[in-house]
Design an enzyme around this catalytic site. Structure first.
Site, PDB file in Angstrom:
ATOM      1  N   PRO A   2      -8.402  49.134  44.208  1.00 13.65           N
ATOM      2  CA  PRO A   2      -9.683  48.209  44.212  1.00 13.65           C
ATOM      3  C   PRO A   2     -10.399  48.600  45.515  1.00 13.65           C
ATOM      4  CG  PRO A   2      -7.652  47.039  44.785  1.00 13.65           C
ATOM      5  CD  PRO A   2      -7.353  48.304  44.374  1.00 13.65           C
ATOM      6  N   GLU A   3     -11.812  48.852  45.545  1.00  6.42           N
ATOM      7  CA  GLU A   3     -12.569  49.249  46.792  1.00  6.42           C
ATOM      8  C   GLU A   3     -13.041  47.739  46.953  1.00  6.42           C
ATOM      9  OE1 GLU A   3     -15.229  52.467  46.503  1.00  6.42           O
ATOM     10  OE2 GLU A   3     -13.655  53.746  45.261  1.00  6.42           O
ATOM     11  N   LYS A  58     -11.521  45.778  52.693  1.00  7.87           N
ATOM     12  CA  LYS A  58     -10.457  45.541  51.754  1.00  7.87           C
ATOM     13  C   LYS A  58      -9.338  44.483  51.979  1.00  7.87           C
ATOM     14  CE  LYS A  58      -9.797  49.785  50.259  1.00  7.87           C
ATOM     15  NZ  LYS A  58      -9.476  50.788  49.541  1.00  7.87           N
ATOM     16  N   HIS A 106       7.316  42.638  38.376  1.00  4.27           N
ATOM     17  CA  HIS A 106       6.625  42.893  39.649  1.00  4.27           C
ATOM     18  C   HIS A 106       5.913  41.652  40.106  1.00  4.27           C
ATOM     19  CE1 HIS A 106       7.551  47.249  38.868  1.00  4.27           C
ATOM     20  NE2 HIS A 106       6.714  47.124  37.551  1.00  4.27           N
ATOM     21  N   ARG A 124       3.418  49.193  42.473  1.00  9.71           N
ATOM     22  CA  ARG A 124       3.468  50.331  43.415  1.00  9.71           C
ATOM     23  C   ARG A 124       3.933  49.624  44.819  1.00  9.71           C
ATOM     24  NH1 ARG A 124      -0.826  54.963  42.375  1.00  9.71           N
ATOM     25  NH2 ARG A 124       0.983  55.936  43.793  1.00  9.71           N
ATOM     26  N   LYS A 166     -21.019  65.570  64.739  1.00 10.17           N
ATOM     27  CA  LYS A 166     -19.860  65.883  63.942  1.00 10.17           C
ATOM     28  C   LYS A 166     -20.174  66.930  62.709  1.00 10.17           C
ATOM     29  CE  LYS A 166     -17.415  61.786  63.858  1.00 10.17           C
ATOM     30  NZ  LYS A 166     -17.511  61.452  65.391  1.00 10.17           N
ATOM     31  N   ARG A 277      -9.994  64.328  47.432  1.00  6.80           N
ATOM     32  CA  ARG A 277     -10.721  63.403  46.201  1.00  6.80           C
ATOM     33  C   ARG A 277     -11.887  63.900  45.454  1.00  6.80           C
ATOM     34  NH1 ARG A 277      -9.704  58.248  48.646  1.00  6.80           N
ATOM     35  NH2 ARG A 277      -9.892  57.683  46.265  1.00  6.80           N
TER      36      ARG A 277
END
Ligand SMILES: [Zn+2]
Length: 287
Positions: A2-3, A58, A106, A124, A166, A277
């Site tokens: 989830p974001e 989050k 779980h 997890r 950067k 990613r």
């Protein structure tokens, strides 16, 4: 995983269903989450009221009646289920799980309120609970995280001062939670597409116009995703069991090989791995 938008959707559902309710009992079936649940956890929550459910980045923040907080992070696979006392184990009304039935395995933590219980499921076990004693400690807990895109601190000055030096890629920086909180892999690709910036571009090469675009599009993409109920990737659902809709609006994410959605752009969406990613972008309109 989830974001921010998906966690916000869970927050809204939870807040609606559990605020102002008292904790009667806590059952812990497995303490071994990302951080071990301390022995006093169940007793600490008992008889406290959940005043409201907040969120930063989050993290879900349950504000308790003694002005302390219970943090909940969903990790990679954590889901929150609300089970009505009368419909025990028949239907769960909550978040991102592929089945409306409470999973059999779980279910590590149960927080029992008057009329319903909150069940925390996490195959997890990268999620965690944490008690934070007061607002000062809460501030310290999040001190290492950058502002959310909605925060006034996420301003042109803030961005420009950091960007000039950067040499990292912009995609890599957008995922850095010390710089900005709550932008994950899906939304970083979508934001950069709307900014017409190639995700591989070095940050110091970006112009002021790009800085402004990043600010505006970061807010818009996340707010729009929240409005649409999040993205239902791997069966994300909100607390009423409804799927999110934002995945239908993806411009680039998981659209490898398809045509660019920009009118008259002849580009094809490409996939490239940046910082381990998958990153999706148009090979023509993102420079
Ligand atoms: Zn294009």
């Amino acid at each position: 995983m989830p974001e921010l938008p998906e966690v916000e959707v869970v927050r809204q559902s939870l807040d609606k269903n559990i605020k102002q309710k008292k904790v009667n009992k806590v059952i812990i079936r497995n303490r071994n989450l990302r951080f071990k649940i301390p022995l006093g956890f169940a007793n600490y929550l008992k008889n406290k009221k959940i005043i409201k459910v907040d969120r930063f980045s989050k993290y879900l923040i349950l504000m308790l009646s003694n002005k302390s907080y219970c943090l909940l992070h969903l990790g990679m696979s954590g889901t929150v289920h609300l089970v009505d006392k009368n419909k025990k184990n028949t239907k769960t009304n909550t978040s991102f799980y592929s089945s409306p039935i409470l999973p059999k395995k779980h279910n590590h933590v149960e927080i029992i309120l008057q009329d319903l219980k909150i069940v925390y499921n996490d195959p997890r076990r990268f999620g965690f609970f944490q008690i934070i004693e007061n607002s000062l400690s809460l501030k310290k807990r999040f001190a290492h995280l950058g502002p959310e895109p909605f925060d006034a601190k996420f301003s042109l000055n803030y961005i420009s001062s950091l960007f000039n030096k950067k040499k990292r890629s912009i995609k890599n920086l957008l995922l850095d939670q010390n710089f900005v909180s709550g932008i994950g892999n899906i939304y970083a690709s979508e934001i950069l597409f709307l900014c017409k910036i190639n995700p591989n571009k070095k940050v110091y090469l970006l112009k002021k116009k790009d800085h402004l675009n990043i600010i505006v599009n970061s807010k818009n993409v996340l707010l729009n995703a929240i409005k649409k109920g999040g993205s239902s990737i791997r069966d994300f659902k909100n607390a009423s069991g409804k799927k999110g809709d934002f995945q239908r609006e993806f411009k680039v994410y998981e659209r490898e090989g398809l045509n660019c959605k920009i009118h008259k752009c002849k580009g094809i969406i490409k996939r490239k791995v940046i910082s381990n990613r998958s990153t999706f972008f148009c090979n023509t309109c993102q420079k």
